[in-house]
Design an enzyme around this catalytic site. Structure first.
Site, PDB file in Angstrom:
ATOM      1  N   GLU A 148     -13.437   6.234  -9.425  1.00 52.84           N
ATOM      2  CA  GLU A 148     -12.768   7.202 -10.293  1.00 52.84           C
ATOM      3  C   GLU A 148     -13.194   6.953 -11.737  1.00 52.84           C
ATOM      4  O   GLU A 148     -13.277   5.801 -12.173  1.00 52.84           O
ATOM      5  CB  GLU A 148     -11.247   7.070 -10.180  1.00 52.84           C
ATOM      6  N   GLU A 153      -7.584  11.026 -20.744  1.00 56.56           N
ATOM      7  CA  GLU A 153      -6.157  10.962 -20.445  1.00 56.56           C
ATOM      8  C   GLU A 153      -5.445  10.776 -21.777  1.00 56.56           C
ATOM      9  O   GLU A 153      -5.928  10.069 -22.654  1.00 56.56           O
ATOM     10  CB  GLU A 153      -5.823   9.799 -19.512  1.00 56.56           C
TER      11      GLU A 153
END
Length: 684
Positions: A148, A153
């Site tokens: 990932e 974010e």
């Protein structure tokens, strides 16, 4: 082909080690001037060949508080932007709605420069936007072996606490670390964040990943957020597999945001995340996979030696045949070729076996068939399964006395042909299990053999045009373009016995639908096409859904349509609530004609593949609800300039563990302990 003992995908997150990886020198941001792939979001609708949705209110491994929908209310195109909109609204037991889009099975790549130009909403407090990637091997290997990369974010707790939440950008990398000894769960992470001078909501920023076989660099505008050497053996996740793209706007969660009380979410709603574009630039290592450029077609072999096929399952590519329970390899004379799958099953326990392999995009097979030959004499229920990474599992039960799809239980070989549309829930563009069978404990031992397994390509769906299409009507003028014929091209289903139907007191003809619920706390029914209908001719501003309805009941309910196979995707509803009934409806016990412009519904439908043409769904109990004269109007003709067939398809309308763990969290199939069995032949 590999036949491998099944390793359970059930995992308990004990802890995670965040490795202290020191920043390295940044690599070049752009290897060329023009992107090799992009979505500029310049169309009218979200491109279905590129994007699909994760839906639901599971919390996605983080305790997130939103329900992700595939509705145009939460994801849509506006002024050349993809807009992901989070709303504070009660939906399916969750206090917020939002959207999470991904390209799994549609677009994937390995190495290159990926960037997106994004404008975020004000984040304080409780919003968690993300632009990130997962490995395309997610379906077969699970997380974190898929790897990932979190390119963007924002909204994390420490930034809230120090007052930088609208300025702070986090980047992270997650993987399975084979050499660690700190836990049974060897998930490892590396993350960093940067604080920008200008607020993230004030303007667009460019969030970028530069990816080579040796290095990952994450940046925003001209600020490097994270740099990491990925050349070590334990970081093979970032070298071995292509990855796909995800965009989402989460609300709350015990991880990252660390707010689990909806009352403590103080961000403004609706909150909108604007994505101007997503672009991929190539470097010397880039490998790009765009599924729509090379959809598989023709008969597709799964396990056949003699049937001619255009393409076939690659048994040498991480494909495993698992024996889950209570099946012992047996001998049988094959139907064709030299080998078959043959097993003995004992009484007293469930039984099952199936495939697991890298995802296959079978876009052209949604309305094809699963073909195989089977030899069995037992009257036991035989459950045939297919599974998908981006959708769910579909099951067809061959039950004695029920639909057998060609099977005869006399111990001889018989050909079985099952329409793939029967495997509801399967995303045909990320099929991870092409074939599996299981069943309940038999009363006595039996043998079963399977051979000659393949798929056939879709046949064209009926495409009514030139007038009105009847769904439940006895008025001839309302069927000028054709009609549903119950028991022929469609069926009326009452969902899980929630309703009793009677047919008296019609508005027109001899029959109406009079609904009364059965005390189960909810109720539902639908007219389901046995295959589906291409309603492209009704994709125009003149088309409408008509029905007549009457009630004095004060229960809220919905009227809807459903396209495609996957739950919650391609579903559209109009809500009828006491005191707020739309389209002129009144709860006065009189018949009212309700006309819903199809344009109010079509943005959430895959209009070329409508499976349920009229649905009723409610929560609570209903005593008095009658419906009659249901039809579609406004279908254009082929020679009509208003024909919608030339239009593009309309669009539809995980989670971290403890801090430092990834955003996975989607379920994986778990079937219990497995045993080895013989090696079937490769497809010839």
């Amino acid at each position: 082909m590999k036949i491998t003992k099944l390793l359970s995908n059930q995992r308990v997150l004990i802890g995670a080690l965040c490795l202290a990886v020191q920043p390295l020198a940044s690599i070049t941001a752009h290897a060329q001037a023009d992107p090799v792939w992009s979505d500029e979001f310049d169309g009218e609708q979200i491109d279905r060949s590129v994007w699909t949705y994760n839906t639901g209110g599971s919390g996605f491994g983080n305790g997130e508080m939103q329900f992700y929908t595939a509705s145009q209310n939460n994801a849509y195109i506006e002024d050349g932007n993809l807009v992901i909109e989070a709303r504070r609204e009660d939906y399916e037991g969750k206090p917020f709605t939002s959207a999470r889009l991904h390209t799994n099975g549609r677009v994937g790549f390995k190495f290159g420069t990926l960037e997106a130009r994004i404008k975020l909403p004000k984040l304080d407090n409780g919003l968690w936007p993300a632009f990130w990637m997962l490995g395309d091997n997610y379906g077969v290997d699970g997380w974190p072996k898929s790897g990932e990369i979190d390119i963007l974010e924002a909204g994390f707790k420490s930034a809230m606490e120090d007052g930088t939440v609208n300025h702070a950008v986090s980047g992270a990398v997650h993987w399975w670390h084979e050499t660690g000894t700190w836990s049974d769960w060897l998930q490892a992470s590396h993350s960093r964040h940067a604080v920008l001078a200008d607020p993230l909501y004030a303007d667009y920023h460019i969030y970028r990943l530069d990816w080579t076989p040796e290095e990952v660099v994450i940046s925003v505008d001209d600020t490097t957020v994270l740099t990491m050497d990925t050349s070590a053996p334990e970081l093979s996740e970032f070298r071995d597999n292509p990855m796909h793209i995800l965009l989402n706007l989460a609300v709350g969660g015990w991880n990252f945001v660390e707010i689990t009380d909806p009352a403590q979410i103080t961000a403004d709603f609706p909150a909108k995340m604007y994505v101007d574009y997503v672009r991929l630039y190539a470097n010397e290592h880039t490998e790009l996979e765009v599924a729509s450029e090379h959809y598989v077609s023709g008969d597709f072999g799964i396990l056949t030696e003699t049937h001619p096929v255009e393409s076939a399952l690659d048994w040498e590519d991480n494909t495993n045949l698992y024996v889950w329970n209570n099946m012992v390899e047996a001998s049988a004379v094959p139907f064709e070729g030299s080998e078959s799958l043959a097993f003995s099953v004992q009484p007293g326990n469930w039984w099952g076996m199936g495939l697991l392999h890298p995802d296959y995009n079978l876009h052209n097979y949604k309305h094809g068939t699963l073909e195989f030959d089977m030899q069995v004499q037992s009257d036991v229920n035989i459950e045939v399964h297919m599974m998908s990474t981006a959708g769910g599992q579909g099951t067809v039960v061959l039950a004695e006395g029920g639909e057998q799809y060609g099977l005869v239980r006399d111990g001889a070989w018989h050909h079985v042909s099952i329409p793939l549309s029967k495997f509801g829930g399967v995303d045909m563009e990320t099929v991870q299990t092409l074939f599996a069978i299981s069943g309940p404990a038999p009363g006595e031992a039996f043998d079963i053999a399977i051979d000659n397994i393949y798929l056939t390509e879709s046949t064209a769906l009926p495409a009514p045009e030139g007038g009105s299409f009847g769904i439940y009507t006895e008025t001839e003028a309302n069927t000028s373009a054709g009609a549903l014929v119950e028991g022929n091209n469609s069926d009326l289903f009452v969902w899980e016995g929630t309703l009793s139907l009677s047919h008296g007191n019609p508005l027109e003809g001899n029959s109406a639908l009079n609904l009364a619920s059965n005390g189960l706390g909810w109720f539902g029914m639908g007219f389901a096409a046995r295959e589906g209908f291409d309603l492209s001719a009704f994709d125009n501003e003149e088309a409408a859904l008509h029905f007549s309805m009457r009630t004095t009941d004060q229960t809220e309910f919905r009227i809807g349509m459903k396209s495609g196979n996957v739950q919650d995707i391609g579903q559209t509803w109009a809500t009828f609530a006491p005191g707020n009934d739309p389209y002129g409806f009144a709860r006065d016990g009189q018949w009212h004609d309700v006309v819903i412009p199809l344009s109010d519904l079509a943005a959430d439908l895959e209009i070329t593949d409508v499976r349920q043409l009229f649905q009723v769904l409610g929560f609570g109990e209903v005593v008095d609800l009658s419906i009659d004269n249901v039809y579609l109007s406004g279908g254009a003709s082929r020679d009509d300039g208003n024909d919608a067939r030339s239009k593009p398809n309309r669009g539809n309308g995980e989670g971290k563990g403890p801090r430092g763990c990834g955003r996975d969290g989607l379920p994986h199939p778990v079937f219990g302990e497995a045993k080895r069995c013989g090696k079937p032949p490769k497809n010839q």
